[in-house]
Design an enzyme around this catalytic site. Structure first.
Site, PDB file in Angstrom:
ATOM      1  N   HIS A 187      75.674-119.584 -80.017  1.00 34.25           N
ATOM      2  CA  HIS A 187      76.243-118.841 -78.883  1.00 34.25           C
ATOM      3  C   HIS A 187      76.125-117.358 -79.193  1.00 34.25           C
ATOM      4  O   HIS A 187      76.302-116.936 -80.340  1.00 34.25           O
ATOM      5  CB  HIS A 187      77.719-119.213 -78.670  1.00 34.25           C
ATOM      6  CG  HIS A 187      78.228-118.797 -77.331  1.00 34.25           C
ATOM      7  ND1 HIS A 187      78.633-117.521 -77.065  1.00 34.25           N
ATOM      8  CD2 HIS A 187      78.359-119.496 -76.176  1.00 34.25           C
ATOM      9  CE1 HIS A 187      79.027-117.453 -75.792  1.00 34.25           C
ATOM     10  NE2 HIS A 187      78.859-118.624 -75.233  1.00 34.25           N
TER      11      HIS A 187
ATOM     12  N   HIS B 265      70.872-121.569 -71.134  1.00 27.94           N
ATOM     13  CA  HIS B 265      72.185-121.354 -70.496  1.00 27.94           C
ATOM     14  C   HIS B 265      72.694-122.704 -69.989  1.00 27.94           C
ATOM     15  O   HIS B 265      72.769-123.650 -70.762  1.00 27.94           O
ATOM     16  CB  HIS B 265      72.003-120.296 -69.399  1.00 27.94           C
ATOM     17  CG  HIS B 265      73.249-119.740 -68.785  1.00 27.94           C
ATOM     18  ND1 HIS B 265      74.513-119.947 -69.268  1.00 27.94           N
ATOM     19  CD2 HIS B 265      73.401-118.945 -67.693  1.00 27.94           C
ATOM     20  CE1 HIS B 265      75.393-119.319 -68.500  1.00 27.94           C
ATOM     21  NE2 HIS B 265      74.754-118.697 -67.535  1.00 27.94           N
TER      22      HIS B 265
ATOM     23  N   ASP C 248      78.120-126.609 -73.965  1.00 28.08           N
ATOM     24  CA  ASP C 248      77.218-127.619 -73.389  1.00 28.08           C
ATOM     25  C   ASP C 248      77.102-128.871 -74.240  1.00 28.08           C
ATOM     26  O   ASP C 248      76.674-129.912 -73.751  1.00 28.08           O
ATOM     27  CB  ASP C 248      75.816-127.012 -73.185  1.00 28.08           C
ATOM     28  CG  ASP C 248      75.827-126.039 -72.034  1.00 28.08           C
ATOM     29  OD1 ASP C 248      75.758-124.824 -72.291  1.00 28.08           O
ATOM     30  OD2 ASP C 248      75.980-126.485 -70.877  1.00 28.08           O
TER      31      ASP C 248
END
Ligand code: SDX
Length: 375
Positions: free
Chosen positions: A261, A222, A312
């Site tokens: 994802h 995450h 990210d």
């Protein structure tokens, strides 16, 4: 009982009116309270987006001025919290410091267990305002540097960079930080937000809900991914080394951090589009190599694994170019996401059904108890 859905994949847990993610053919759409993320990225700022997430409407000029003032009034930390930060090991991960400080703030709130709308909004403003200060103060304490106190002449993002680095940031840096906070502000029922909602569904206090979210975000699958992306960029070091690095990593069956994802499986995360543009702009201005290396890695991961970069991936080179230490990357994520977390906690309180799924039991059953002397 229903079918097992590992990781609650594609399970619609409940309704929400905060963020909308829609996969429309080749495009993915992300909206906060009905406003497209690309419009907010282009025209808005973080204080306005935080207001939108909390109140559900864009503020008028006066409402925004008042909200920004309320955040400024709440930036400084109580001396007891500063004392706590100085007593933590300087080797603590900054996210451990953040969640510990949140917990401590709860002990100082005599309304801690009240969950009414007005009191929850007050708690939300307090946490949104204090997250940047907690992160900046802990970093300067662990580095043995003097604290740089909030400067109320600076907006939310500029003030954070000022408290962190001890000097006023350039306009480009402020705009980049602010855009990053907007892009990280909310994202429907991601793991950390859902953790907060599970806690809120028991009517736990807001601090407990935010500690649950903060504890969840640190995981490398995450929010913790961006720090590992930066470690990868440093390992690759030169664009032409990316292809072999990626190929060998995949051959070893290892995950490439910053890719894949749960929701955006075959379409690009709209936030990544914005962050890639920002990373390129910053890398050009700073004459840094991180963007070029990132693009080379992206091309190889697409080639060998057909995976897309997530939020990210390009965040890493944005943060590096903003002079943010690698292990603070997930804290930056949290500074943006606290607005979404508190909005979801309030929404859960107000539309609540206790979140309590079932498990399909697969262990042994009907076993006969055997006294210990006979085992
Ligand atoms: C965030 O949910 C959100 O909204 C999160 C977030 C937000 O804003 O809050 O968007 C922020 O957390 C982004 C994700 C950051 N995490 C990472 O970058 C870690 C690396 N990514 C993966 O671990 C993975 O992609 C997940 C965890 C993000 C998603 O995992 P899923 O949906 O459970 O998919 P999976 O693990 O079942 O993978 C499906 C297949 C597998 O292949 P097979 O075993 O079926 O052959 O894809 C492969 C996986 O091996 N795969 C990867 C991969 N991600 C998936 N292979 C290599 N590298 C990867 N990164």
């Amino acid at each position: 009982m229903g079918e097992v859905a590992d990781g609650l994949k594609d399970i619609v847990a409940s309704e929400s009116s905060i963020s909308r993610i829609e996969l429309e053919g080749e495009e993915a759409v992300l909206e906060y309270r009905g406003y497209n993320i690309h419009d907010l990225a282009k025209h808005s700022n973080y204080e306005e987006v935080a207001y939108l997430l909390l109140y559900g409407e864009l503020p008028t000029k006066t409402e925004l001025e008042l909200f920004s003032e309320e955040l400024k009034e709440r930036r400084e930390l109580p001396p007891q919290v500063v004392g706590l930060l100085t007593h933590l090991s300087p080797f603590s991960h900054p996210m451990v410091a953040l969640r510990t400080a949140v917990s401590y703030l709860g002990t100082m709130d005599r309304n801690i267990s009240y969950t009414s709308h007005e009191i929850s909004i007050e708690k939300a403003k307090n946490l949104i305002a204090k997250f940047p200060t907690i992160v900046a103060y802990f970093h300067r304490i662990r580095m043995g540097e003097k604290l740089v106190h909030p400067d109320d002449s600076l907006n939310h993002s500029a003030n954070f960079l000022y408290m962190l680095h001890g000097e006023e940031p350039t306009e480009t840096m402020v705009k980049a930080m602010d855009l990053d906070f907007i892009l990280h502000a909310d994202h429907e029922f991601n793991a950390s937000t859902f953790a907060a909602r599970v806690a809120a569904s028991t009517l736990a206090d807001m601090y407990a809900c935010v500690v649950a979210a903060t504890g969840t975000l640190i995981g490398p699958l995450h929010g913790g991914a961006a720090q590992r992306v930066m470690e990868m960029l440093r390992e690759v070091a030169l664009p032409w080394r990316a292809d072999q690095y990626v190929r060998e990593k995949i051959e070893r069956g290892e995950r490439i951090m910053g890719f894949g994802h749960r929701v955006y499986r075959s379409v690009m995360d709209p936030r990544t589009v914005e962050l890639k543009r920002l990373a390129e702009k910053l890398s050009k201005e700073k004459e840094s190599k991180w963007f070029e290396i990132s693009v080379a890695i992206e091309e190889s991961v697409r080639k060998y694994k057909n995976l897309l970069p997530n939020v990210d991936f390009y965040s890493a080179s944005v943060y590096a170019n903003l002079g943010i230490p690698d292990d603070l990357f997930v804290n930056i994520f949290a500074i943006g996401r606290i607005a979404g977390w508190t909005a979801h906690i309030i929404e859960q309180y107000e539309t609540n059904t206790l979140i309590r799924p079932r498990a399909r039991y697969v262990g042994a059953t009907g076993r006969k108890y055997i006294p210990i002397d006979e085992r």
